[in-house]
Write a protein that holds these residues in place. Structure first.
Motif, mmCIF file in Angstrom:
data_model
loop_
_atom_site.group_PDB
_atom_site.id
_atom_site.type_symbol
_atom_site.label_atom_id
_atom_site.label_comp_id
_atom_site.label_asym_id
_atom_site.label_seq_id
_atom_site.Cartn_x
_atom_site.Cartn_y
_atom_site.Cartn_z
ATOM 1 N N ALA A 1 0.839 -1.209 0.000
ATOM 2 C CA ALA A 1 0.000 0.000 0.000
ATOM 3 C C ALA A 1 0.869 1.251 0.000
ATOM 4 N N ASP A 2 1.894 1.269 0.855
ATOM 5 C CA ASP A 2 2.794 2.418 0.882
ATOM 6 C C ASP A 2 3.561 2.540 -0.435
ATOM 7 N N GLY A 3 4.008 1.400 -0.949
ATOM 8 C CA GLY A 3 4.741 1.424 -2.202
ATOM 9 C C GLY A 3 3.893 1.931 -3.345
ATOM 10 N N GLN A 4 2.638 1.479 -3.419
ATOM 11 C CA GLN A 4 1.759 1.927 -4.499
ATOM 12 C C GLN A 4 1.477 3.420 -4.392
ATOM 13 N N ALA A 5 1.304 3.908 -3.191
ATOM 14 C CA ALA A 5 1.084 5.347 -3.013
ATOM 15 C C ALA A 5 2.285 6.143 -3.506
ATOM 16 N N TYR A 6 3.493 5.649 -3.220
ATOM 17 C CA TYR A 6 4.704 6.336 -3.677
ATOM 18 C C TYR A 6 4.809 6.294 -5.199
ATOM 19 N N ILE A 7 4.504 5.144 -5.792
ATOM 20 C CA ILE A 7 4.534 5.013 -7.252
ATOM 21 C C ILE A 7 3.567 5.993 -7.893
ATOM 22 N N ASP A 8 2.339 6.024 -7.407
ATOM 23 C CA ASP A 8 1.321 6.916 -7.977
ATOM 24 C C ASP A 8 1.749 8.374 -7.845
ATOM 25 N N GLU A 9 2.327 8.719 -6.710
ATOM 26 C CA GLU A 9 2.780 10.093 -6.485
ATOM 27 C C GLU A 9 3.864 10.490 -7.498
ATOM 28 N N GLN A 10 4.817 9.604 -7.708
ATOM 29 C CA GLN A 10 5.917 9.937 -8.620
ATOM 30 C C GLN A 10 5.450 10.026 -10.065
ATOM 31 N N LEU A 11 4.608 9.096 -10.488
ATOM 32 C CA LEU A 11 4.130 9.131 -11.864
ATOM 33 C C LEU A 11 3.278 10.375 -12.122
ATOM 34 N N ALA A 12 2.440 10.734 -11.162
ATOM 35 C CA ALA A 12 1.592 11.930 -11.323
ATOM 36 C C ALA A 12 2.437 13.187 -11.396
ATOM 37 N N ALA A 13 3.574 13.198 -10.710
ATOM 38 C CA ALA A 13 4.434 14.377 -10.710
ATOM 39 C C ALA A 13 5.263 14.512 -11.977
ATOM 40 N N HIS A 14 5.526 13.394 -12.650
ATOM 41 C CA HIS A 14 6.469 13.413 -13.762
ATOM 42 C C HIS A 14 5.869 13.113 -15.128
ATOM 43 N N TYR A 15 4.597 12.640 -15.172
ATOM 44 C CA TYR A 15 3.991 12.257 -16.453
ATOM 45 C C TYR A 15 2.591 12.802 -16.593
#
Length: 386
Positions: free
Chosen positions: A370-384
């Protein structure tokens, strides 16, 4: 002590201290600093073809200059090579075994040279050369799909000749899909576009999908495996690719590579050859609608030699701890690429996403999805954008 360092080969400068790992973004590093582990017998000034009338010092290769302990190539043909040559296999199964033959532990070398220029004032860039030791892990193996993850596991000799390391760095990934009719092509200016292929055009073909160090898309290419008496090779169609890090951190005079790849399986490893055109695009142009101007042609030769005496256990440790995180990253990207016609990468100030993702993966001890997915979503939203 193993260091899981958020840095990678193929153009990103390695700034390394074994009391810890430097996180300096690649755009801020000095490209003359050592990037890779070179075999102790290798000479960075050795001959590179073929500009005979240019002063040798002007064509001294840039790239990796650090040294590591010598390694021992395997003796005789590998078990994977023997399995690939087994009589009576179906064409698809022989193809699959050729792909699987790229797994294992390697000493790798990377050489790139501009061979032709298309402007009157053309002057060839310095050749690029680097080295590394890396293990290629089988992430997934099905009759019609194979996924291979490259992880660098490198040891270095310090200024006193003492061996330090290992430095463990997640590298690129290659996925292979049989008769795939939907791909995502690079469309220029950090954009990837979904493309449908006719079923007849991919009959018997394998699509190679190459992903960046952070598992973001790089390029996809379609081609067929050919098996002769004593070699097997796959050659791609013409494919658009973004600039590799060995180039975009030091070049701004072109925007895309357009070329072909050949993977040849050998008894003691494999060879990746590239034939690239360096293409200049106008603002807003894409691979779909734009004529291009070519700056130069480049040849690349990447050799993977199986070795027997290198300690790759640091890569095993890293992958055991981080594999679940990267599984979530791959799944997220698969959904995004399948659900969107266009995906675009933004220019974002600060640390690149790949550094953030590798830093996160290097610190995992007990992964929480859950924490990992939240981090992934955050990074992708910031960069793509999609």
């Amino acid at each position: 002590m193993t260091k899981f360092c958020p840095i990678f080969l193929a153009g990103l400068t390695l700034v390394f201290g074994f009391s810890g790992c430097a996180n300096t973004p690649p755009e801020e590093t000095n490209t003359a600093v050592a990037e890779t582990q070179a075999d102790e017998k290798a000479d960075a000034k050795s001959y590179v073809f073929a500009w005979s009338f240019i002063d040798g010092s002007d064509m001294e290769p840039r790239g990796g200059t650090s040294k590591g302990p010598g390694v021992t190539p395997i003796a005789g043909a590998s078990a994977a090579w023997t399995a690939l040559r087994e009589p009576g296999l179906s064409k698809q199964e022989r193809d699959r075994r050729a792909i699987l033959a790229m797994a294992g532990g390697y000493r790798a070398s990377f050489d790139f040279l501009e061979t032709a220029g298309f402007t009157a004032d053309f002057s060839p860039a310095k050749p690029y050369r680097s080295w590394g030791t890396e293990y290629v892990y089988v992430v997934e193996d099905q009759p019609d799909f194979v996924s291979l993850q490259h992880i660098l596991v490198m040891f270095f000799k310090d200024e006193n000749g003492e061996v330090q390391g290992p430095a463990v760095v997640k590298h690129w990934r290659q996925d292979w899909a049989y008769e795939d009719t939907e791909i995502n092509v690079y469309a220029g200016h950090n954009r990837w576009a979904r493309k449908q292929l006719d079923a007849d055009s991919v009959n018997g073909a394998w699509t190679q999908s190459v992903y960046q160090v952070d598992d973001s898309p790089r390029y996809q290419a379609v081609g067929h495996w050919v098996h002769d008496n004593n070699f097997s090779a796959w050659e791609s169609d013409e494919t658009w690719r973004p600039l590799p890090r060995r180039e975009f951190s030091v070049r701004s005079d072109y925007h895309a590579l357009i070329g072909t790849n050949r993977h040849t399986i050998l008894p003691t490893g494999w060879l990746h050859e590239e034939d690239n055109l360096k293409a200049v695009l106008m603002d807003g142009d894409t691979a779909v609608d734009a004529p291009v101007k070519y700056l130069a042609r480049e040849t690349g030769v990447n050799r993977y030699e199986l070795i027997t005496d290198h300690d790759f256990s640091g890569g095993d440790e890293y992958w055991d701890k981080s594999a679940a995180f990267w599984t979530d990253v791959r799944a997220t990207w698969s959904s995004l690429l399948a659900d969107n016609e266009i995906i675009s990468k933004r220019d974002v100030e600060g640390m690149p996403m790949l550094m953030k993702m590798l830093q996160y993966s290097s610190e995992i001890e007990d992964y929480d999805s859950a924490d990992g997915q939240a981090y992934i979503d955050e990074q992708l939203a910031a960069h793509y954008d999609w």
